[in-house]
Design an enzyme around this catalytic site. Structure first.
Site, short mmCIF file in Angstrom:
data_model
loop_
_atom_site.label_atom_id
_atom_site.label_comp_id
_atom_site.label_asym_id
_atom_site.label_seq_id
_atom_site.Cartn_x
_atom_site.Cartn_y
_atom_site.Cartn_z
CB SER A 298 -0.95 0.26 0.85
OG SER A 298 -1.61 0.63 1.02
CE LYS A 323 -5.22 -2.65 0.41
NZ LYS A 323 -5.77 -1.29 -0.28
CD GLN A 327 -8.94 -1.11 -0.19
OE1 GLN A 327 -8.72 -0.46 0.53
NE2 GLN A 327 -9.51 -1.17 -1.62
#
Length: 428
Positions: A298, A323, A327
């Protein structure tokens, strides 16, 4: 009233309207295969279950289950928060939360995967590893139908209480049980030191709101050394965190105007480009090496990609997690909330790393000696918790072969710079 709330109320009204149509026997036949048909189908099934299922079922249970089922079909990261979940939900990026200290995700086939244990937490000391699959929590098997929040709720609890999880690891013939004591997790997101040869070492354990300030303090202390040869940025087993923090830290390395990352989604707010807005704090003549592995995910991948694809750093280690999705949490009526994927990250080279990860410039796997050391460390931490601090210091002082290769890259770069200067002098 927010647009999302208005839309939610409209959908509820529409469902109730179609429910009335179905129960009256006048469902539309002209919308075959369209949205109205499927809403009618849903309400028909809802009515049948409510009236004819063997046991009485509350509307709350049916609607929550329906929404959770819908979101689970999208991806592992989109989930419904009940009012109870919403109250209990503690965001790790605040720097303090209760639990075991692991970052988890659901795989496409519904398995509960550990992205990484966070350093200096109960899970880390117990010996959990990136890539471990959690198959059972306190005697309850984790099934594909269960959500991430279900798992989080089962593993969190009052500090000092214990939770037993069964884990399957690559190479094992059967799962192994780990009994771990819950604790308040306090995370120091930036650690630094100076290595031999005037090389700065900075480790990011996560990207929190205070990470940029912590990084600036670390950098200020390292830059006091006027002979600093280079900087190693270690984001191995870093599960990510805040996008804004990763962007701000990238800005400290890059020239003004360089593209750091951009996001693309269907809603306008999801389409954003992030550029370096200031001159770099890290002098451009100081080489930078990024250390990564399969637990790098991420926001940690954003920093890695920003420096790598802007030719500001050499990446050493193993392929990252991959990742690359964003979201967004939307509060709903009645205390509910929903977290859904609204965009994907794209690197400065215009590639999306979601499910792919970043392949390092120089691939280096841990040596067997390093692996044996980690196994021994995990075993000793489990059998002798009182040795945790001693073992942590031993690990921090250890130069594993990935870190060793990063040090070599900096030395090679500085040697190349020196040779270049000599060539320029000869030409003059």
């Amino acid at each position: 009233m927010k647009k999302s709330v208005k839309k939610g109320l409209f959908v509820v009204a529409f469902v109730l309207f179609s429910f009335a149509i179905v129960t009256s026997g006048f469902a539309s036949k002209s919308d075959n295969g369209g949205e109205l048909s499927y809403i009618s189908l849903f309400t028909e099934v809802y009515h049948l279950v409510k009236e004819k299922y063997v046991d009485p079922v509350s509307p709350k249970k049916l609607f929550e289950g329906a929404i959770q089922g819908m979101l689970s079909k999208l991806d592992p990261h989109s989930v419904l928060f009940t009012p109870e979940d919403f109250k209990e939900f503690e965001v790790e990026t605040r720097g303090e939360f209760g639990g075991l200290g692991i970052q988890i995700t659901k795989t496409k086939d519904g398995k509960l995967l550990i992205i990484t244990p966070i350093e200096d937490t109960p899970a880390y000391r117990a010996g959990l590893k990136p890539g471990d699959i959690i198959v059972e929590i306190n005697g309850k098997p984790f099934t594909p139908e269960m959500s991430l929040m279900d798992a989080v709720k089962m593993m969190r609890g009052k500090p000092g209480t214990k939770v037993t999880i069964k884990v399957m690891r690559k190479g094992w013939s059967k799962p192994k049980a780990f009994t771990i004591t819950r604790a308040i997790i306090k995370i120091k997101s930036v650690k630094y030191k100076k290595l031999k040869g005037d090389i700065g070492y900075i480790r990011f354990t996560m990207f929190q709101a205070n990470s940029p300030d912590e990084f600036k303090k670390a950098l200020k202390n390292l830059l006091k050394d006027k002979h600093l040869e280079g900087i190693i940025v270690d984001v191995r087993n870093n599960p990510g965190g805040l996008l804004d923090s990763a962007v701000e830290i990238s800005d400290y390395f890059l020239p003004e105007g360089d593209l750091i990352v951009y996001t693309k989604g269907r809603i306008p707010d999801s389409n954003q480009k992030f550029y370096s807005e200031n001159p770099p704090i890290v002098p451009e003549n100081i080489p930078v090496v990024m250390l990564v592995n399969g637990g790098t995910a991420s926001a940690a991948e954003i920093l890695t990609g920003a420096l790598r694809y802007n030719d500001r750093a050499i990446v050493v280690g193993e392929k990252t997690f991959g990742k690359g999705s964003v979201q967004t949490l939307f509060p709903l009526e009645m205390g509910y909330g929903v977290k859904i994927t609204t965009a994907r990250y794209y690197m400065p080279n215009h590639e999306c790393i979601d499910g792919k990860g970043i392949t390092p410039d120089i691939e280096v796997k841990l040596s067997q000696e390093d692996i044996d050391f980690l196994k021994k460390e995990a075993k000793e931490m489990e059998e002798h918790p009182e040795k945790t601090e001693e073992l942590r210091k031993e690990k921090e002082n250890r130069i594993d072969n990935q870190l060793k290769r990063a040090i070599e890259v900096i030395k090679e770069f500085k040697l190349f710079q020196k040779m270049e200067k000599q060539e320029v002098k000869k030409a003059a």
